[in-house]
Design a protein around this motif. Structure first.
Motif, PDB file in Angstrom:
ATOM      1  N   GLY A 294       0.812  -1.214   0.000  1.00  0.00           N
ATOM      2  CA  GLY A 294       0.000   0.000   0.000  1.00  0.00           C
ATOM      3  C   GLY A 294       0.841   1.257   0.000  1.00  0.00           C
ATOM      4  N   PHE A 295       1.899   1.274   0.791  1.00  0.00           N
ATOM      5  CA  PHE A 295       2.759   2.456   0.837  1.00  0.00           C
ATOM      6  C   PHE A 295       3.565   2.622  -0.450  1.00  0.00           C
ATOM      7  CE2 PHE A 295       2.227   2.444   5.551  1.00  0.00           C
ATOM      8  CZ  PHE A 295       1.753   3.749   5.652  1.00  0.00           C
ATOM      9  N   ILE A 296       3.905   1.510  -1.084  1.00  0.00           N
ATOM     10  CA  ILE A 296       4.555   1.599  -2.396  1.00  0.00           C
ATOM     11  C   ILE A 296       3.622   2.292  -3.384  1.00  0.00           C
ATOM     12  CG2 ILE A 296       5.246   0.248  -4.417  1.00  0.00           C
ATOM     13  CD1 ILE A 296       7.438   0.278  -2.436  1.00  0.00           C
ATOM     14  N   MET A 297       2.364   1.864  -3.396  1.00  0.00           N
ATOM     15  CA  MET A 297       1.390   2.474  -4.294  1.00  0.00           C
ATOM     16  C   MET A 297       1.159   3.942  -3.938  1.00  0.00           C
ATOM     17  SD  MET A 297       0.782   0.070  -6.365  1.00  0.00           S
ATOM     18  CE  MET A 297      -0.447   0.987  -7.299  1.00  0.00           C
ATOM     19  N   LEU A 298       1.118   4.232  -2.636  1.00  0.00           N
ATOM     20  CA  LEU A 298       0.920   5.610  -2.200  1.00  0.00           C
ATOM     21  C   LEU A 298       2.085   6.497  -2.626  1.00  0.00           C
ATOM     22  CD1 LEU A 298      -0.818   7.605  -0.673  1.00  0.00           C
ATOM     23  CD2 LEU A 298       0.267   6.867   1.452  1.00  0.00           C
ATOM     24  N   PHE A 299       3.286   5.962  -2.541  1.00  0.00           N
ATOM     25  CA  PHE A 299       4.476   6.703  -2.981  1.00  0.00           C
ATOM     26  C   PHE A 299       4.384   7.017  -4.475  1.00  0.00           C
ATOM     27  CE2 PHE A 299       8.820   7.688  -3.893  1.00  0.00           C
ATOM     28  CZ  PHE A 299       9.354   8.184  -2.710  1.00  0.00           C
ATOM     29  N   LEU A 300       3.934   6.035  -5.253  1.00  0.00           N
ATOM     30  CA  LEU A 300       3.796   6.246  -6.690  1.00  0.00           C
ATOM     31  C   LEU A 300       2.699   7.264  -6.995  1.00  0.00           C
ATOM     32  CD1 LEU A 300       4.101   2.546  -7.967  1.00  0.00           C
ATOM     33  CD2 LEU A 300       5.844   4.347  -8.036  1.00  0.00           C
ATOM     34  N   ILE A 301       1.595   7.214  -6.233  1.00  0.00           N
ATOM     35  CA  ILE A 301       0.505   8.172  -6.429  1.00  0.00           C
ATOM     36  C   ILE A 301       0.985   9.581  -6.099  1.00  0.00           C
ATOM     37  CG2 ILE A 301      -1.738   8.930  -5.533  1.00  0.00           C
ATOM     38  CD1 ILE A 301      -2.464   5.971  -5.233  1.00  0.00           C
ATOM     39  N   ALA A 302       1.733   9.727  -4.982  1.00  0.00           N
ATOM     40  CA  ALA A 302       2.254  11.040  -4.594  1.00  0.00           C
ATOM     41  C   ALA A 302       3.200  11.582  -5.659  1.00  0.00           C
ATOM     42  CB  ALA A 302       2.965  10.941  -3.250  1.00  0.00           C
ATOM     43  N   THR A 303       4.020  10.703  -6.228  1.00  0.00           N
ATOM     44  CA  THR A 303       4.940  11.128  -7.287  1.00  0.00           C
ATOM     45  C   THR A 303       4.171  11.581  -8.525  1.00  0.00           C
ATOM     46  OG1 THR A 303       6.610   9.561  -6.497  1.00  0.00           O
ATOM     47  CG2 THR A 303       6.866  10.406  -8.746  1.00  0.00           C
ATOM     48  N   GLY A 304       3.131  10.810  -8.880  1.00  0.00           N
ATOM     49  CA  GLY A 304       2.316  11.203 -10.026  1.00  0.00           C
ATOM     50  C   GLY A 304       1.611  12.522  -9.796  1.00  0.00           C
ATOM     51  N   TRP A 305       1.090  12.725  -8.565  1.00  0.00           N
ATOM     52  CA  TRP A 305       0.409  13.990  -8.256  1.00  0.00           C
ATOM     53  C   TRP A 305       1.396  15.158  -8.300  1.00  0.00           C
ATOM     54  CZ3 TRP A 305      -4.694  15.167  -7.408  1.00  0.00           C
ATOM     55  CH2 TRP A 305      -4.953  16.469  -6.967  1.00  0.00           C
ATOM     56  N   HIS A 306       2.598  14.919  -7.828  1.00  0.00           N
ATOM     57  CA  HIS A 306       3.614  15.974  -7.805  1.00  0.00           C
ATOM     58  C   HIS A 306       3.890  16.506  -9.208  1.00  0.00           C
ATOM     59  CE1 HIS A 306       7.172  18.174  -6.445  1.00  0.00           C
ATOM     60  NE2 HIS A 306       7.835  17.637  -7.467  1.00  0.00           N
ATOM     61  N   TRP A 307       3.901  15.596 -10.170  1.00  0.00           N
ATOM     62  CA  TRP A 307       4.251  16.006 -11.538  1.00  0.00           C
ATOM     63  C   TRP A 307       3.042  16.354 -12.396  1.00  0.00           C
ATOM     64  CZ3 TRP A 307       8.991  17.429 -12.297  1.00  0.00           C
ATOM     65  CH2 TRP A 307      10.015  16.857 -11.556  1.00  0.00           C
ATOM     66  N   PHE A 308       1.923  15.705 -12.139  1.00  0.00           N
ATOM     67  CA  PHE A 308       0.793  15.868 -13.057  1.00  0.00           C
ATOM     68  C   PHE A 308      -0.500  16.318 -12.379  1.00  0.00           C
ATOM     69  CE2 PHE A 308       3.471  12.298 -14.580  1.00  0.00           C
ATOM     70  CZ  PHE A 308       4.001  12.916 -15.712  1.00  0.00           C
ATOM     71  N   GLY A 309      -0.512  16.441 -11.042  1.00  0.00           N
ATOM     72  CA  GLY A 309      -1.732  16.779 -10.329  1.00  0.00           C
ATOM     73  C   GLY A 309      -2.089  18.262 -10.406  1.00  0.00           C
TER      74      GLY A 309
END
Length: 207
Positions: free
Chosen positions: A149-164
């Motif tokens: 779950g935290f791996i997925m959350l890290f990836l989501i945060a990275t995606g939001w940082h660049w594209f959110g």
């Protein structure tokens, strides 16, 4: 049985993931500042929704991928494949008795895959209903899925940082990534420890 154990873990996984999200949100918004009503709504609404999605996503990740990440091995990642070494390190276990009862796992020509299969069929299955073995199995599944779950959350945060949408909470701050990294690392260590403990507890129950 593993499905039932995973179902039992869902509430705990949800709580841990929400805690991680809220701590990250605190660093993102700021603990010393009073958040605006919009930030409160975004954080309060997003946390359970994101966690629910993460739980769903962790179930989509193949088990072998999770295990390879946790035990940092591309092949023969399961600790039962190294059971002969784990037995020697646990003071609860009588190595001589184990060698006498299960000579196959100590034979030099036995492969890691064969040891893992032998452990599952001959050691774990006969004792899998014992409460101590069930609890150690449940603990391993818990931290394995929390780590995922935290791996997925890290990836989501990275995606939001660049594209959110940065008008909502702005770019993700480095401190948030540090926090997520700490949660991920700690859950990795917990999953690795409980995975080995699960294997050994089954041996102790069967010996």
């Amino acid at each position: 049985m593993s499905t039932d154990l995973k179902t039992d873990n869902k509430k705990t996984i949800f709580s841990i993931l929400v805690s991680g999200i809220l701590v990250g949100a605190g660093f993102q918004i700021g603990f010393t500042e009073i958040p605006s009503w919009k930030e409160v709504i975004v954080a309060g609404t997003a946390s359970p929704l994101i966690s629910a999605v993460l739980i769903m996503l962790t179930n989509l990740i193949p088990h072998d991928i999770k295990h390879k990440l946790i035990f940092t091995r591309l092949f023969n990642e399961m600790p039962a494949g190294r059971i002969h070494k784990l037995i020697r390190k646990d003071p609860r276990l009588d190595v001589i008795q184990a060698q006498t009862k299960w000579p196959e796992i100590f034979a030099k020509d036995t492969t890691a895959d064969q040891r893992n299969s032998f452990w599952y069929q001959k050691i774990y299955k006969p004792v899998k209903e014992i409460p101590g073995v069930q609890q150690s199995h449940r603990d391993f599944l818990l931290y394995r899925d929390v780590f995922s779950g935290f791996i997925m959350l890290f990836l989501i945060a990275t995606g939001w940082h660049w594209f959110g949408d940065r008008t909502l909470i702005g770019p993700i701050l480095p401190s948030v990534f540090y926090i997520l990294g700490i949660f991920t690392f700690l859950s990795l260590l917990a999953a690795r420890f409980t995975g080995k403990r699960f294997v050994i507890n089954a041996v102790a129950a069967a010996q």
